[in-house]
Scaffold this motif. Structure first.
Motif, PDB file in Angstrom:
ATOM      1  N   THR A   8       0.833  -1.206   0.000  1.00 59.25           N
ATOM      2  CA  THR A   8       0.000   0.000   0.000  1.00 59.25           C
ATOM      3  C   THR A   8       0.863   1.249   0.000  1.00 59.25           C
ATOM      4  O   THR A   8       2.098   1.185   0.016  1.00 59.25           O
ATOM      5  CB  THR A   8      -0.927  -0.002   1.228  1.00 59.25           C
ATOM      6  N   SER A  50       1.225   4.611   2.427  1.00 60.82           N
ATOM      7  CA  SER A  50       0.820   5.183   3.711  1.00 60.82           C
ATOM      8  C   SER A  50       1.096   6.680   3.724  1.00 60.82           C
ATOM      9  O   SER A  50       1.960   7.179   3.004  1.00 60.82           O
ATOM     10  CB  SER A  50       1.551   4.489   4.866  1.00 60.82           C
ATOM     11  N   ASP A 106     -10.759   7.295   1.922  1.00 59.22           N
ATOM     12  CA  ASP A 106     -10.389   5.917   2.250  1.00 59.22           C
ATOM     13  C   ASP A 106      -9.653   5.298   1.067  1.00 59.22           C
ATOM     14  O   ASP A 106      -8.732   4.506   1.227  1.00 59.22           O
ATOM     15  CB  ASP A 106     -11.626   5.081   2.589  1.00 59.22           C
ATOM     16  N   ASN A 145     -10.285   0.540  -4.338  1.00 58.27           N
ATOM     17  CA  ASN A 145      -9.195   0.260  -3.410  1.00 58.27           C
ATOM     18  C   ASN A 145      -7.884   0.079  -4.168  1.00 58.27           C
ATOM     19  O   ASN A 145      -7.759  -0.781  -5.033  1.00 58.27           O
ATOM     20  CB  ASN A 145      -9.520  -1.011  -2.606  1.00 58.27           C
ATOM     21  N   SER A 194      -4.969  -0.574  -2.603  1.00 52.06           N
ATOM     22  CA  SER A 194      -4.071  -1.444  -1.840  1.00 52.06           C
ATOM     23  C   SER A 194      -4.285  -2.883  -2.296  1.00 52.06           C
ATOM     24  O   SER A 194      -5.369  -3.250  -2.742  1.00 52.06           O
ATOM     25  CB  SER A 194      -4.349  -1.340  -0.340  1.00 52.06           C
ATOM     26  N   GLU A 219      -7.661  -1.633  14.206  1.00 50.55           N
ATOM     27  CA  GLU A 219      -7.539  -0.788  13.012  1.00 50.55           C
ATOM     28  C   GLU A 219      -6.787  -1.530  11.907  1.00 50.55           C
ATOM     29  O   GLU A 219      -7.169  -1.465  10.733  1.00 50.55           O
ATOM     30  CB  GLU A 219      -6.801   0.504  13.378  1.00 50.55           C
ATOM     31  N   PHE A 257      -8.321  -2.813   8.252  1.00 51.26           N
ATOM     32  CA  PHE A 257      -7.701  -2.480   6.960  1.00 51.26           C
ATOM     33  C   PHE A 257      -7.420  -3.742   6.152  1.00 51.26           C
ATOM     34  O   PHE A 257      -7.689  -3.799   4.936  1.00 51.26           O
ATOM     35  CB  PHE A 257      -6.405  -1.704   7.184  1.00 51.26           C
ATOM     36  N   THR A 261     -10.145  -5.098   4.025  1.00 47.35           N
ATOM     37  CA  THR A 261     -10.551  -4.361   2.822  1.00 47.35           C
ATOM     38  C   THR A 261      -9.808  -4.832   1.579  1.00 47.35           C
ATOM     39  O   THR A 261     -10.195  -4.488   0.458  1.00 47.35           O
ATOM     40  CB  THR A 261     -10.299  -2.849   2.985  1.00 47.35           C
TER      41      THR A 261
END
Length: 841
Positions: A551, A553, A563, A690, A692, A786, A790, A793
């Motif tokens: 991903t 960050s 998001d 998305n 990621s 958290e 993630f 997803t």
């Protein structure tokens, strides 16, 4: 206490994670090519049908094997240099030596170096006459003589308050958890040394104005000091002097440091010559052969080096070439060969001048788990003597390069002897093919082989049998076997392989019915989003025991309200930040590299493998070209990946390329890289989906044409078992219960076994970034939740097609240089990729 500096090199490794996706997969398994391998694979000669050795633990009372760094065979005796606490907790540098009589250790002798003030032993060796040579590094220290509690300003600036308090003598109370851990990991009692102890004479090391000074010390066999001579000015101009290795003959001592190889007169310690200078680069090692020849080996700036040193002429002599893989770090002399080495597959021997090695010991065939032998010797009769940590098989292997003392375990001296072919129990053979070595899979193969009375898995490693670093040749042989019907019973895959071609040829066995009918696994809870993303057209063909998220960050406040994001939103955040485009990733990002990442994470928008169509002449792809053009067309090797470690924390960079493979990587992103709340937002996509993805760990498939499918499943299912899943500490496990246990552990203090106090203690780790030091702390429950949220997803597997990547890189270059329009470039790429898809469907 552990201190970790986040320095330029470690930062570079983190940011090159995605570049690694383009080069090769993170997954693989271990072993050497066997007789079942393709005829195109096999530069390793076979010494016999199987290379099976038995193991026997020897009585090595008092030898302190857990602190021995490396063995050396010399004049009929085995020597080992080590350092660590003795049975009384006092620190020692020492050499132990012993003889072998049959299967017994005899005549043990321990040579103890004196405890020099402000000095330590860098390396040591013996010659054939029993003389000891050691390099001693002497250094200046800052001594504090003020009142208690009055900490000098320079000390307070250098170290965190907690470290200063500890140095000033403040005590910390032990917790109940420490007491529980102490009971759980009760250490094995140290045993006193039973042989002769020789206390070496102390040398007088002159005071020096240098920060460090290095000396070569020589002792005779009775421990008397022969001489002590300074080394630094002769061998290196650097203030930092690190010895890679040292060897000695009756006439010469050779020392490898920083790529420089120096020759010293063994009789009086006088400097002779620099045999080779640091221009070779890399880490270079020395090995003395049985006939007193000395070879230089390692990886330099131009690849593998294997060279003989001409001691009489004080220069490099004959250079040797290898057509197969060789691990120079583990090289030693002994047995019937000039040199031996090991890797994750086994132990090999070779005479200088041979083109390839001969396999001696195969770890998997011998029911051993290993990442390679380092602390070992091959005896004259072919037996192998090794220092083994039996409690550390799950990660480092049974014969790891470093022996863990974290749980108070003691190492074992293990003698390995070749088993005659007639004594090997016959079983039906299952084959497991792969490109690279992975001790985790190999460990499970060994367990399966031990437990099964019917089957034995043979590992076929394609990469290790090819020329060094020839990934393409190994991949070609691997692909050829899969698509031509010579596929092993099982294969470990990676994301650079042509998966769609495999699916089109129906070479993999569907696994859904196996999962549905498995009594244990059918009711287990998994990370369904990961497993679903691994399916092909709704069917499961692959099992993956673990995964890592790939991903981008950023500080959460920098991407607030997003998001996921589109290309336009990505561009807007950069423009509003005022940060130059080429610095938004914390280093100089070029247009071609960024376009590669954009295509990687938007591949579904441009390529439909199932329909064998592509869409690179679309407005979305031309939009990516325009965005990538805002970055430099090309970076020089000098400017690419030059890092400013604090750029993310201080707002001079926006995004960091991130591989999130465990909860520690989340901690580093939040508390080290950015210093505040972090968002894993992923790459921008044309549709705002998305951006990621995840990298599967060791995805394994079963051959559709195999004849032993039920037996293959009995092995493959083990990778989803509670035992295996809960043992995963190198990636996120796919079984939900194992992931939750890993999350719980991340909220608890890290513990380590202190061999001096013989107690489990809380491990204090500090990370340095810039001028700031940060103490490693457990995560909160909210933070682990958290991370898991993630991970749930993720719905795209990171995959990379080398051929398509090369097409895009080659044809986009004229656009970045202003030589062609985006329409022209997009049309050319569209045409070439479509031809590729047609030819490979």
């Amino acid at each position: 206490m552990i201190w970790t500096n986040v320095q330029q090199q470690s930062r570079r490794v983190t940011a090159l994670i995605l570049a690694g996706i383009m080069a090769a997969s993170l997954s693989a398994c271990g072993g050497k090519s066997t007789q079942e391998a393709s005829p195109t694979v096999g530069t390793v000669k076979q010494a016999g049908e199987m290379h099976v050795y038995s193991s026997k633990t020897l009585d090595a009372t008092g030898l302190h094997l857990e602190h021995i760094n490396r063995f050396q065979s010399e004049g009929g005796r085995i020597y080992g240099f080590g350092n660590g606490p003795d049975e009384n907790g006092d620190w020692q540098n020492f050499i132990v030596s012993f003889a072998m009589e049959g299967e017994s250790v005899t005549d043990p002798v321990k040579h103890v170096f004196p405890l020099y003030k402000s000095a330590d032993i860098s390396a040591a060796c013996m010659d054939e006459e029993g003389h000891i040579y050691a390099v001693v590094r002497s250094y200046t220290v800052m001594e504090y003589t003020g009142e208690e509690g009055d900490v000098p300003a320079e000390v307070a600036e250098m170290f965190p308050e907690e470290m200063v308090d500890e140095a000033m003598g403040e005590e910390t109370a032990s917790s109940d958890a420490e007491e529980v851990m102490e009971e759980e990991y009760a250490p094995v009692a140290a045993k006193p040394f039973a042989g002769e102890v020789v206390n070496l004479e102390e040398a007088t090391l002159p005071a020096t104005e240098k920060e460090t000074e290095n000396y070569l010390l020589k002792y005779d066999a009775q421990g008397a000091l022969v001489y002590a001579v300074a080394l630094d000015e002769k061998l290196t101009a650097s203030e930092y002097f690190y010895v890679n290795s040292i060897v000695a003959t009756a006439d010469a001592v050779l020392i490898s440091s920083e790529g420089n190889i120096g020759q010293i007169n063994a009789q009086d310690g006088s400097f002779v010559a620099i045999v080779a200078q640091g221009g070779n680069g890399g880490w270079l090692y020395l090995t003395k052969l049985k006939d007193n020849r000395v070879i230089l080996h390692g990886y330099g700036s131009e690849g593998l080096l294997l060279q003989e040193i001409d001691l009489a002429a004080h220069k490099i002599g004959t250079s040797y070439e290898m057509s197969g893989y060789i691990n120079p770090d583990s090289m030693t002399a002994g047995g019937d060969y000039d040199v031996c080495w090991s890797d994750s597959g086994g132990v090999f021997g070779m005479n200088l001048g041979d083109e390839s090695g001969t396999e001696l010991l195969n770890f998997v065939d011998s029911d051993m788990v290993s990442t390679g032998l380092y602390n070992y010797v091959v005896l004259d009769d072919g037996r192998i003597l090794a220092n083994v940590d039996p409690n550390n098989e799950s990660y480092y292997g049974a014969f790891g390069s470093s022996v863990s003392y974290s749980d108070g375990s003691q190492s074992e001296l293990t003698l390995m002897t070749k088993v005659p072919a007639g004594e090997i129990k016959e079983k039906e053979v299952l084959t497991l093919g792969c490109l690279y070595s992975d001790s985790h899979i190999a460990s499970e193969v060994v367990k399966f082989n031990k437990e099964s009375d019917t089957y034995r898995i043979r590992i076929i490693n394609y990469m290790n049998t090819m020329s060094a670093n020839d990934y393409n040749a190994a991949l070609e042989a691997f692909n050829s076997d899969i698509v031509t019907g010579n596929m092993p019973d099982m294969v470990i895959l990676d994301t650079s392989m042509p998966m769609e071609s495999y699916y089109a040829k129906r070479v993999f066995e569907p696994l859904d019915s196996y999962l549905e009918n498995d009594a244990e696994l059918k009711d287990a809870e998994f990370m369904d989003n990961v497993l679903d993303a691994m399916k092909h057209q709704g069917t499961t063909y692959l099992l993956t025991p673990g995964f890592a998220a790939i991903t981008i960050s950023a500080k959460a406040k920098a991407v607030q309200g997003h998001d996921t994001w589109t290309i336009e939103a990505f561009e807007k955040v950069i423009d509003e930040s005022g940060i130059p485009y080429e610095k938004t990733f914390g280093y100089s990002m070029d247009a071609a590299t960024l376009l590669q990442y954009f295509v990687l994470f938007n591949s579904g928008s441009f390529i439909d493998y199932s329909e064998h169509k592509c869409n690179f002449n679309s407005p979305e792809f031309m939009r990516l070209l325009e965005l990538a053009q805002k970055f430099p067309a090309q970076n020089s090797n000098e400017t690419s990946y030059e890092y400013d470690d604090t750029a993310w924390r201080e707002g001079r960079a926006l995004f960091e390329l991130t591989s999130l493979g465990d909860f520690d990587s989340y901690w580093r992103a939040k508390y080290i890289s950015f210093g505040e709340d972090v968002a894993f937002i992923g790459f921008p996509t044309a549709t705002g989906e998305n951006g990621s993805s995840f990298m599967p760990d060791s995805p394994i498939a079963m051959s559709a044409s195999g004849t032993k499918k039920d037996a293959c499943w009995e092995f493959m299912r083990r990778l989803y078992s509670d035992e295996y899943q809960e043992g995963i500490n190198w990636s996120f496990p796919v079984r939900l219960s194992a992931l939750e246990k890993k999350a719980q552990k991340a909220t608890e203090p890290e513990m380590w076994y202190n061999p001096v106090t013989k107690k489990m203690e809380e491990q204090e780790s500090y990370w340095g970034i810039g001028d700031t030091s940060i103490k490693k702390t457990p995560l909160t429950k909210e933070e682990t939740e958290e991370v898991i949220a993630f991970l749930k997803t993720l719905n795209v597997t990171a995959s990379f097609n080398q051929q398509i990547s090369e097409i895009i890189q080659e044809d986009a270059a004229p656009f970045f240089k202003g030589q062609k329009s985006k329409e022209e470039v997009a049309g050319i790429i569209q045409s070439r990729v479509q031809v590729y898809l047609n030819e490979n469907s």
